[in-house]
Design a protein around this motif. Structure first.
Motif, PDB file in Angstrom:
ATOM      1  N   ALA A  27      31.648  30.264  41.942  1.00 43.76           N
ATOM      2  CA  ALA A  27      32.853  30.745  43.104  1.00 43.76           C
ATOM      3  C   ALA A  27      33.983  31.533  42.603  1.00 43.76           C
ATOM      4  CB  ALA A  27      33.294  29.380  43.677  1.00 43.76           C
ATOM      5  N   GLU A  28      34.356  30.943  41.272  1.00 38.10           N
ATOM      6  CA  GLU A  28      35.678  31.640  40.516  1.00 38.10           C
ATOM      7  C   GLU A  28      35.234  33.023  40.303  1.00 38.10           C
ATOM      8  OE1 GLU A  28      39.314  30.767  37.659  1.00 38.10           O
ATOM      9  OE2 GLU A  28      37.724  29.475  37.829  1.00 38.10           O
ATOM     10  N   TRP A  29      34.157  33.235  39.663  1.00 37.27           N
ATOM     11  CA  TRP A  29      33.843  34.641  39.140  1.00 37.27           C
ATOM     12  C   TRP A  29      33.366  35.594  40.381  1.00 37.27           C
ATOM     13  CZ3 TRP A  29      33.779  36.668  34.334  1.00 37.27           C
ATOM     14  CH2 TRP A  29      33.766  35.846  33.262  1.00 37.27           C
ATOM     15  N   ALA A  30      32.438  35.198  41.176  1.00 37.93           N
ATOM     16  CA  ALA A  30      32.149  35.886  42.078  1.00 37.93           C
ATOM     17  C   ALA A  30      33.169  36.128  43.309  1.00 37.93           C
ATOM     18  CB  ALA A  30      30.819  35.756  42.470  1.00 37.93           C
ATOM     19  N   TYR A  31      33.904  35.099  43.600  1.00 37.00           N
ATOM     20  CA  TYR A  31      34.618  35.237  44.952  1.00 37.00           C
ATOM     21  C   TYR A  31      35.956  34.973  44.513  1.00 37.00           C
ATOM     22  CZ  TYR A  31      29.775  34.914  46.623  1.00 37.00           C
ATOM     23  OH  TYR A  31      28.462  35.020  46.889  1.00 37.00           O
ATOM     24  N   PRO A 209      25.990  48.223  40.835  1.00 32.13           N
ATOM     25  CA  PRO A 209      27.451  47.690  40.769  1.00 32.13           C
ATOM     26  C   PRO A 209      27.974  48.205  39.249  1.00 32.13           C
ATOM     27  CG  PRO A 209      25.743  45.769  40.347  1.00 32.13           C
ATOM     28  CD  PRO A 209      25.036  46.959  40.925  1.00 32.13           C
ATOM     29  N   ASN A 210      29.138  48.538  39.274  1.00 33.15           N
ATOM     30  CA  ASN A 210      29.916  48.917  38.154  1.00 33.15           C
ATOM     31  C   ASN A 210      29.755  47.641  37.146  1.00 33.15           C
ATOM     32  OD1 ASN A 210      32.512  49.113  36.391  1.00 33.15           O
ATOM     33  ND2 ASN A 210      32.259  51.235  37.270  1.00 33.15           N
ATOM     34  N   PRO A 211      29.789  48.099  35.772  1.00 32.80           N
ATOM     35  CA  PRO A 211      29.657  46.776  34.735  1.00 32.80           C
ATOM     36  C   PRO A 211      30.871  46.177  34.853  1.00 32.80           C
ATOM     37  CG  PRO A 211      28.797  48.956  33.912  1.00 32.80           C
ATOM     38  CD  PRO A 211      29.300  49.186  35.094  1.00 32.80           C
ATOM     39  N   HIS A 212      32.017  46.485  35.162  1.00 31.31           N
ATOM     40  CA  HIS A 212      33.158  45.980  35.417  1.00 31.31           C
ATOM     41  C   HIS A 212      33.201  44.963  36.510  1.00 31.31           C
ATOM     42  CE1 HIS A 212      35.441  48.260  32.238  1.00 31.31           C
ATOM     43  NE2 HIS A 212      34.649  49.158  32.579  1.00 31.31           N
ATOM     44  N   GLU A 213      32.373  45.067  37.392  1.00 33.66           N
ATOM     45  CA  GLU A 213      32.561  44.240  38.807  1.00 33.66           C
ATOM     46  C   GLU A 213      31.166  43.511  39.038  1.00 33.66           C
ATOM     47  OE1 GLU A 213      35.229  44.261  40.077  1.00 33.66           O
ATOM     48  OE2 GLU A 213      36.306  45.982  39.472  1.00 33.66           O
ATOM     49  N   LEU A 214      30.475  43.316  37.700  1.00 27.17           N
ATOM     50  CA  LEU A 214      29.002  42.632  37.950  1.00 27.17           C
ATOM     51  C   LEU A 214      29.204  41.172  38.344  1.00 27.17           C
ATOM     52  CD1 LEU A 214      26.330  43.064  37.678  1.00 27.17           C
ATOM     53  CD2 LEU A 214      26.393  41.977  35.276  1.00 27.17           C
ATOM     54  N   MET A 215      30.539  40.378  38.117  1.00 26.79           N
ATOM     55  CA  MET A 215      30.689  39.153  38.366  1.00 26.79           C
ATOM     56  C   MET A 215      30.793  38.936  39.908  1.00 26.79           C
ATOM     57  SD  MET A 215      33.465  40.753  37.836  1.00 26.79           S
ATOM     58  CE  MET A 215      33.852  40.556  36.162  1.00 26.79           C
ATOM     59  N   HIS A 216      30.922  40.074  40.655  1.00 31.90           N
ATOM     60  CA  HIS A 216      30.881  39.736  42.322  1.00 31.90           C
ATOM     61  C   HIS A 216      29.642  39.982  42.898  1.00 31.90           C
ATOM     62  CE1 HIS A 216      35.105  39.919  42.247  1.00 31.90           C
ATOM     63  NE2 HIS A 216      35.235  41.198  41.705  1.00 31.90           N
TER      64      HIS A 216
END
Length: 385
Positions: A27-31, A209-216
């Motif tokens: 929840a914290e990483w993605a959202y 996805p951009n590698p900087h934004e993979l957590m989403h």
């Protein structure tokens, strides 16, 4: 209450705890839905706005991630069961959320083999079954993740400030000029060969996805992390899964050579650039002796003479300094140092000899080489930076 019942209850509790911790992490990483909040007025505390719906969002990460880990461990367990080798059910290793520290909610899971595995074939099969089974599920998860990617505008719901740059936001927001003066914790996830293939062959290039934004992208992050765990398990060292496999494929002597070369290479890469010849004297006077001492303790696991250990320590450090002088832009991955130290001092580098040595049949040899290919395509030199 019987001891076995207590053990099972502990294992169930650890699984549930790990499920909660990985869901909170997801929840914290993605959202950006954290159970913690911080304000200047109230300081650090529990986020009263964190809801059950936010928790459920985190399951998009925790369910595929724990599914892959669970299949991996039960691959070991059922193979041991087939050989009538006593083993435990998986012990999951939860990592509770800590304010201010990024976490994935777990360090993985392990099973305990409760008796000596007598033959190299049994060791090989038990070691191979986990990563092979887990990789198959990881492949399904990753395929699903890449085939169901949302439109590129999806990222704007997490970063509305990117909208002003349009879909070319990457060339603007990952620059020192943009980050300077802002409270930004920028994390980049590194690719492995398998992800590179999916990005360029399977997925819609506009949606990657951009590698900087993979957590989403929680499903993809679960797949990438599971491949990282798999590749670490497949290091051809000690009694890691890869150690069992290389011991079975190549025998004791060649396994010792492979484990030695692998470990020295990993230490060399991890420490590359950590001490630079251009550092100030104030930095060098403590970084040099500490680094040499760290290497000496790590290379003690090679089980050679003191003189050889010192020689290897100095040689590795000297080559790193030369590279640091000639090509200071080349750096290793220092994030692996602690893990390598644990391998050296806790796990050990060399596989103990089996009581009964038997040649592997052709099917096992093929599967063993497939596992080495899995290691190569799953390994990420710079997993998180």
């Amino acid at each position: 209450m019987k001891k076995e019942t207590k053990t099972i209850l502990v294992q169930i509790f650890l699984f549930l705890f790990t499920f909660v911790s990985t869901t909170l992490a997801g929840a914290e990483w993605a959202y950006s839905k954290s159970i913690y909040s911080y304000t200047k007025e109230a300081g650090l505390g529990i986020n009263t706005n964190f809801s059950w719906a936010d928790f459920c969002l985190g399951m998009n990460f925790s369910i595929p991630f724990l599914l892959i880990l669970t299949v991996h461990e039960f691959g070991h367990y059922f193979t041991a069961l087939a050989y009538k080798v006593k083993s435990s059910l998986p012990y999951y290793l939860p990592v509770p959320p800590i304010p201010g520290l990024p976490s994935f909610g777990t360090l993985g899971a392990v099973i305990r083999i409760r008796e000596r595995v007598r033959t190299n074939v049994q060791n090989f099969d038990i070691g191979l079954a986990g990563p092979l089974a887990g990789f198959i599920v990881a492949l399904i998860v990753i395929t699903y993740g890449f085939l169901t990617l949302p439109p590129p505008e999806y990222i704007f719901q997490f970063h509305p400030e990117y909208k002003q740059y349009g879909l070319d936001y990457a060339s603007h927001v990952y620059t020192p000029e943009y980050i300077e003066g802002k409270q930004i914790f920028d994390i980049k996830f590194g690719d492995n060969l398998l992800f590179y293939f999916f990005k360029h062959v399977v997925a819609d290039p506009a949606r990657v996805p951009n590698p900087h934004e993979l957590m989403h992208y929680p499903v993809l992050m679960a797949g990438l992390l599971s491949l990282l765990f798999t590749s670490i398990n497949l290091f051809p060292i000690g009694q890691l899964d890869g150690g069992h496999i290389t011991y079975g494929l190549f025998g004791e002597k060649k396994h010792r050579l492979i484990a030695t070369v692998t470990f020295v290479s990993l230490i060399f890469f991890a420490g590359l650039g950590s001490v630079k010849p251009t550092d100030s004297f104030d930095e060098l006077q403590w970084s040099v002796p500490l680094t040499l001492l760290f290497y000496y303790f790590c290379f003690g696991a090679l089980k050679t003479t003191t003189e050889n250990t010192v020689m290897i320590t100095l040689l590795v450090f000297a080559i790193q300094l030369v590279i640091g002088w000639l090509a200071p832009q080349i750096t290793g991955y220092s994030g692996g140092m602690l893990f390598l130290f644990l391998i050296a001092r806790v796990i050990g580098l060399y596989h103990p000899p089996s009581e009964i040595e038997q040649p592997l049949n052709r099917t096992r040899v093929i599967l063993g080489w497939i596992s080495l290919i899995i290691f190569v395509i799953s390994f990420t030199p710079y997993p998180i930076s």
